[in-house]
Design a protein around this motif. Structure first.
Motif, PDB file in Angstrom:
ATOM      1  N   ALA A   1      44.532  55.126  37.205  1.00  0.00           N
ATOM      2  CA  ALA A   1      44.264  56.420  37.829  1.00  0.00           C
ATOM      3  C   ALA A   1      44.671  57.594  36.959  1.00  0.00           C
ATOM      4  O   ALA A   1      44.203  58.716  37.180  1.00  0.00           O
ATOM      5  N   ASP A   2      45.554  57.357  35.965  1.00  0.00           N
ATOM      6  CA  ASP A   2      46.041  58.491  35.181  1.00  0.00           C
ATOM      7  C   ASP A   2      46.525  58.022  33.814  1.00  0.00           C
ATOM      8  O   ASP A   2      46.612  56.822  33.532  1.00  0.00           O
TER       9      ASP A   2
ATOM     10  N   LEU B   1      50.704  52.919  37.892  1.00  0.00           N
ATOM     11  CA  LEU B   1      51.827  52.067  37.513  1.00  0.00           C
ATOM     12  C   LEU B   1      52.964  52.965  37.064  1.00  0.00           C
ATOM     13  O   LEU B   1      52.776  53.858  36.241  1.00  0.00           O
ATOM     14  N   ARG B   2      54.143  52.727  37.624  1.00  0.00           N
ATOM     15  CA  ARG B   2      55.329  53.489  37.271  1.00  0.00           C
ATOM     16  C   ARG B   2      56.468  52.540  36.954  1.00  0.00           C
ATOM     17  O   ARG B   2      56.489  51.394  37.389  1.00  0.00           O
TER      18      ARG B   2
ATOM     19  N   ALA C   1      49.259  54.533  29.488  1.00  0.00           N
ATOM     20  CA  ALA C   1      50.276  54.399  28.446  1.00  0.00           C
ATOM     21  C   ALA C   1      51.267  53.285  28.773  1.00  0.00           C
ATOM     22  O   ALA C   1      51.650  52.501  27.890  1.00  0.00           O
ATOM     23  N   LEU C   2      51.672  53.190  30.029  1.00  0.00           N
ATOM     24  CA  LEU C   2      52.635  52.162  30.412  1.00  0.00           C
ATOM     25  C   LEU C   2      52.001  50.774  30.320  1.00  0.00           C
ATOM     26  O   LEU C   2      52.637  49.824  29.855  1.00  0.00           O
ATOM     27  N   GLU C   3      50.749  50.642  30.729  1.00  0.00           N
ATOM     28  CA  GLU C   3      50.090  49.340  30.621  1.00  0.00           C
ATOM     29  C   GLU C   3      49.928  48.927  29.166  1.00  0.00           C
ATOM     30  O   GLU C   3      50.068  47.732  28.838  1.00  0.00           O
TER      31      GLU C   3
END
Length: 235
Positions: free
Chosen positions: A114-115, A179-180, A120-122
């Motif tokens: 979604a953002d 994802l956080r 970046a985290l994935e």
């Protein structure tokens, strides 16, 4: 969301041994649907959604990474697979087995980030999969939105924070997810957040601290927790 069943392309091939035959039989079920795939002459890589997992053990991972290797001379095949809670973790598993890092993007409109924070985290999860042990995961598919939480421990005992929790939220209406990540210096602090999340009272995830190192102190079990555990210290 319309998905197709995987084609392992094994016509004319025999399993390399009984173990791989049993593994193939276990994967030859109609509830497994393709989210992403990559093929070469000798290898096929899949990220699969198990549509039947929601009726199984509560909280179980609903994704499965599958690697099929074909010996063209012997006309035999081998299959490796693993249940994993997040798409990026399934990608990491397959990349470690020879899949190109950019070859397993999910089908457009199926599981879109979604953002930019999620993207970046994935990307980091895909690249750092071998740096962490999976302690626990839980997929809460009866929540709105659907959520998956994952507890990880750094394999570097001097890393700070040693424990990480990933929290994915999936929106069925848009087929997008966020994802956080949160960082915890101790196992107990990570468990406290996890239990609050289980009770739907979780605070915001604390941002991971800047990378640091410390003297090794073991504060978590020596072996990974069951992946389908509502609370990380056991059901």
């Amino acid at each position: 969301m319309s998905l197709h069943e995987p084609d392992y392309e094994l016509d004319g091939f025999e399993p390399a041994d009984e173990e791989h035959e049993q593994h193939h039989d276990h994967l030859d079920i109609s509830s497994l649907k393709v989210l992403g795939e990559h093929r070469t002459d000798t290898d096929s890589y899949f990220v699969l959604l198990d549509e039947g997992a929601t009726w199984g053990i509560p909280g179980s991972p609903q994704l499965r990474a599958v690697h099929v290797s074909r010996d063209l001379s012997a006309r035999t095949f081998e299959i490796d697979s693993k249940e994993l809670p997040l798409y990026a973790m399934a990608q990491s598993y397959l990349i470690a087995r020879g899949c190109p890092s950019d070859a397993l993007s999910p089908q457009e409109g199926v599981h879109d980030p979604a953002d930019d924070v999620t993207r970046a985290l994935e990307a980091r999860v895909r690249g750092d999969g071998d740096h962490f042990a999976l302690l626990a995961s839980y997929t809460a598919d009866m929540r709105e939105p659907v959520e998956t939480v994952v507890m990880l421990r750094s394999l570097d005992p001097q890393a700070v924070p040693e424990f990480r929790i990933l929290r994915e939220r999936f929106d069925w209406d848009s087929n997008t997810h966020t994802l956080r990540e949160g960082g915890f210096e101790t196992y107990g602090a990570a468990v406290d957040w996890w239990e609050a999340w289980s009770d739907e009272e979780a605070p915001e995830l604390p941002p991971p601290a800047p990378t640091a190192r410390r003297s090794p102190v073991r504060t978590a079990p020596a072996t990974p927790m069951p992946q389908a555990s509502r609370r990380p210290h056991g059901r």
